[in-house]
Design a protein around this motif. Structure first.
Motif, PDB file in Angstrom:
ATOM      1  N   ASP A  91       1.092  -1.797   0.133  1.00 22.06           N
ATOM      2  CA  ASP A  91       0.005   0.072  -0.070  1.00 22.06           C
ATOM      3  C   ASP A  91       0.958   1.691   0.370  1.00 22.06           C
ATOM      4  O   ASP A  91       0.731   2.511  -0.815  1.00 22.06           O
ATOM      5  CB  ASP A  91      -0.853   0.572   1.157  1.00 22.06           C
ATOM      6  N   GLU A  92       1.900   1.364   0.495  1.00 29.19           N
ATOM      7  CA  GLU A  92       2.770   2.750   0.600  1.00 29.19           C
ATOM      8  C   GLU A  92       3.419   2.538  -0.276  1.00 29.19           C
ATOM      9  O   GLU A  92       3.378   3.772  -0.562  1.00 29.19           O
ATOM     10  CB  GLU A  92       4.033   2.000   1.583  1.00 29.19           C
ATOM     11  N   ILE A  93       3.462   1.425  -1.697  1.00 30.03           N
ATOM     12  CA  ILE A  93       4.871   1.411  -2.365  1.00 30.03           C
ATOM     13  C   ILE A  93       3.563   2.663  -3.660  1.00 30.03           C
ATOM     14  O   ILE A  93       4.090   3.216  -4.326  1.00 30.03           O
ATOM     15  CB  ILE A  93       5.701   0.720  -2.692  1.00 30.03           C
ATOM     16  N   ALA A  94       2.525   1.792  -3.482  1.00 30.65           N
ATOM     17  CA  ALA A  94       1.631   1.763  -4.586  1.00 30.65           C
ATOM     18  C   ALA A  94       0.830   3.441  -4.070  1.00 30.65           C
ATOM     19  O   ALA A  94       0.787   4.093  -5.902  1.00 30.65           O
ATOM     20  CB  ALA A  94       0.289   0.562  -3.958  1.00 30.65           C
ATOM     21  N   GLU A  95       0.768   3.978  -3.238  1.00 27.53           N
ATOM     22  CA  GLU A  95       0.299   5.131  -2.411  1.00 27.53           C
ATOM     23  C   GLU A  95       1.370   5.552  -3.105  1.00 27.53           C
ATOM     24  O   GLU A  95       1.470   7.208  -3.735  1.00 27.53           O
ATOM     25  CB  GLU A  95       0.036   5.415  -1.204  1.00 27.53           C
ATOM     26  N   ALA A  96       2.550   5.942  -3.172  1.00 24.00           N
ATOM     27  CA  ALA A  96       3.900   6.737  -3.570  1.00 24.00           C
ATOM     28  C   ALA A  96       4.055   6.903  -4.696  1.00 24.00           C
ATOM     29  O   ALA A  96       4.546   7.585  -5.475  1.00 24.00           O
ATOM     30  CB  ALA A  96       4.879   6.421  -2.791  1.00 24.00           C
ATOM     31  N   ARG A  97       3.707   5.861  -5.845  1.00 19.69           N
ATOM     32  CA  ARG A  97       4.076   5.988  -7.184  1.00 19.69           C
ATOM     33  C   ARG A  97       2.157   6.568  -7.564  1.00 19.69           C
ATOM     34  O   ARG A  97       2.325   6.542  -8.817  1.00 19.69           O
ATOM     35  CB  ARG A  97       4.132   4.361  -6.922  1.00 19.69           C
ATOM     36  N   GLY A  98       1.261   6.589  -6.865  1.00 17.22           N
ATOM     37  CA  GLY A  98       0.175   6.853  -7.360  1.00 17.22           C
ATOM     38  C   GLY A  98       0.120   5.647  -8.277  1.00 17.22           C
ATOM     39  O   GLY A  98      -0.576   5.778  -9.768  1.00 17.22           O
TER      40      GLY A  98
END
Length: 494
Positions: A219-226
């Motif tokens: 979730d953190e990586i997906a949010e950071a990458r949009g």
């Protein structure tokens, strides 16, 4: 926008009420040539039930992999099936060749196992299956299900492939510039299986700790990458009864995978002797032992210890490897013991067989390295035992029964305990399809009990211990399935 083909559809289990037919049968297609008829009879039935099976390519030669892919593709032209690609840092060319064979034979999904870092082969697999669609998005035709147990490994598959490695593949002419560009836009994996205390390669992790951690990282990586595309997170390891299945879905898993428990089923390509040992296993009848494929770096695998001395003997070999610089340094009495008890032949004979094995596979570099470095030669000689022990188990070699290497986790003991007194207590009566259906239906039953309890209804404790084959259980207490005329907890005839 990304395309989702048939392979991904089979791998993406929905959690709505747990009725999804995805119960991946790890190792379902991992079998000997002589048992192909069993796959034709049982494997097709598993496919029609929605199970996703994998050919275990680890330890197989290139010709054997090619032959198996051709036959499986002919038997199951519409799938779903895939290939378990075991990371092989000691033979990167083999790994790349297996990927080439997968592409040639139209494989759609690969299960990436035992990876600590990304390899050129797994990146090549991903990038070579990327295509621009008519809407300007990317279609992914080469799927990856990554089996991981640590956050630092999971992040490699959640992020896109590294630019430097993509650039090297472009320079080598392996992928195009456009494919490299697309690979920089998509995650490496479509699905990530969080593997806890499983058989084989494992960190003996606790699923209730590892799963939330890796899901949060996603979730953190997906949010950071949009990222609009969300990698599905499933779970494996220690899943051997309905309670484990229910608890895994309750944590938010998209799907569950079983492995150890499938080895005792009729579809498994191992010997009846091994299945009998597995059918007797208890939850604590497992041990960690040196890994054959990563022996020199100290990697370990979880194996069955009940009825076999493999773990103890393999550990003795590793201790000798750490203690001495070569076979010549080991005391004569110890050498005599090794030759008579463990190898049952002279060590020079073992080395010659090992040497011929690698030469036949075209891997002369490893032979040259071993002949130049005594410690390397000692490692290969010891690995002969570790490798043969698996083959003895698969073949049911009676003279080497105490040396069987059988990858196994505590889930095997859990399912044996749960099936005690049932029509499936004996391993001869177990089918991957039936066992998977039984686990999923009873997990759904537990979910319904939980829903009733949370709604404030009194739920007798005895209902949580329901076993569908128990004569003393009151069947009128059981709700019926909306999708079946059978009570929840029962399974159709095999």
């Amino acid at each position: 926008m990304r395309g989702h083909g048939a392979g991904a559809g089979a791998a993406a289990a929905r959690r709505s009420g747990f009725p999804s037919r995805l119960r991946r049968a790890h190792g379902l297609l991992r079998r000997r040539d002589g048992e192909w008829h069993q796959f034709r009879r049982h494997g097709g039935r598993a496919w029609r039930q929605g199970l996703l099976g994998f050919l275990g390519a680890g330890g197989l030669g290139r010709e054997r992999v090619a032959s198996a892919l051709a036959r499986i593709g002919s038997a199951l032209p519409q799938g779903p099936w895939g290939v378990n690609l075991l990371h092989n840092p000691g033979d990167a060319e083999w790994e790349m060749d297996v990927v080439r064979l997968c592409i040639r034979h139209g494989v759609r999904v690969v299960e990436a196992s035992a990876y600590m870092n990304l390899s050129p082969a797994i990146i090549y697999w991903r990038a070579s299956g990327l295509f621009r669609n008519g809407q300007g998005g990317i279609d992914i035709r080469h799927r990856i299900i990554a089996k991981v147990s640590r956050r630092e490994v999971a992040q490699h598959f959640i992020h896109p492939a590294p630019e430097k490695m993509l650039a090297r593949l472009v320079e080598d002419g392996v992928i195009s510039t456009e494919q490299a560009a697309m690979a920089g836009e998509v995650p490496m994996a479509d699905d990530i299986t969080v593997e806890a205390n499983s058989g084989g390669h494992t960190d003996n992790g606790v699923l209730s700790c590892a799963f939330p951690s890796i899901a949060a990282l996603r979730d953190e990586i997906a949010e950071a990458r949009g990222e609009a595309f969300c990698i599905r997170i499933g779970a494996a390891g220690g899943i051997g009864n309905p309670q484990a299945v229910y608890a895994t879905f309750a944590m938010g898993a998209a799907y569950v995978c079983t492995g150890s428990i499938n080895q005792a089923c009729m579809e498994a390509g191992t010997s009846p002797q091994v299945k009998t040992l597995l059918g007797r296993a208890k939850t604590d009848d497992v041990a960690m032992a040196p890994s054959a494929d990563m022996f020199e770096i100290g990697a370990r695998v979880q194996v069955l210890k009940g009825g076999t001395m493999y773990a103890m003997r393999a550990q003795k070999l590793y201790n000798l490897y750490k203690q001495y610089d070569g076979l010549e340094d080991i005391p004569a009495a110890e050498i005599a013991s090794l030759e008579s008890v463990i190898f049952q032949k002279s060590l020079p004979q073992v080395w010659e067989e090992t040497r011929q094995f690698f030469k036949a596979r075209g891997n002369t570099k490893i032979v040259e390295a071993a002949e130049a470095h005594p410690k390397k030669r000692m490692a290969l000689v010891f690995q002969w035992y570790l490798g043969q022990s698996s083959r003895w188990a698969i073949a049911g070699e009676k003279t080497r029964a105490v040396d069987y290497q059988i990858w196994c986790g505590p889930a095997m003991g859990a399912i044996n305990e749960w099936l005690r007194g049932s029509p499936y207590e004996t391993v001869e009566s177990r089918s991957v399809v039936v066992i998977a259906d039984l686990l999923m239906r009873n997990a759904a039953y537990l979910a319904r009990l939980s829903a009733l309890k949370h709604a404030g209804m009194p739920v007798p404790e005895a209902l949580y211990r329901y076993r569908p084959w128990a004569d003393n259980f009151a069947p009128h207490l059981m709700p019926s399935s909306a999708n079946s005329s059978l009570p929840i907890g029962t399974v159709p005839a095999a």
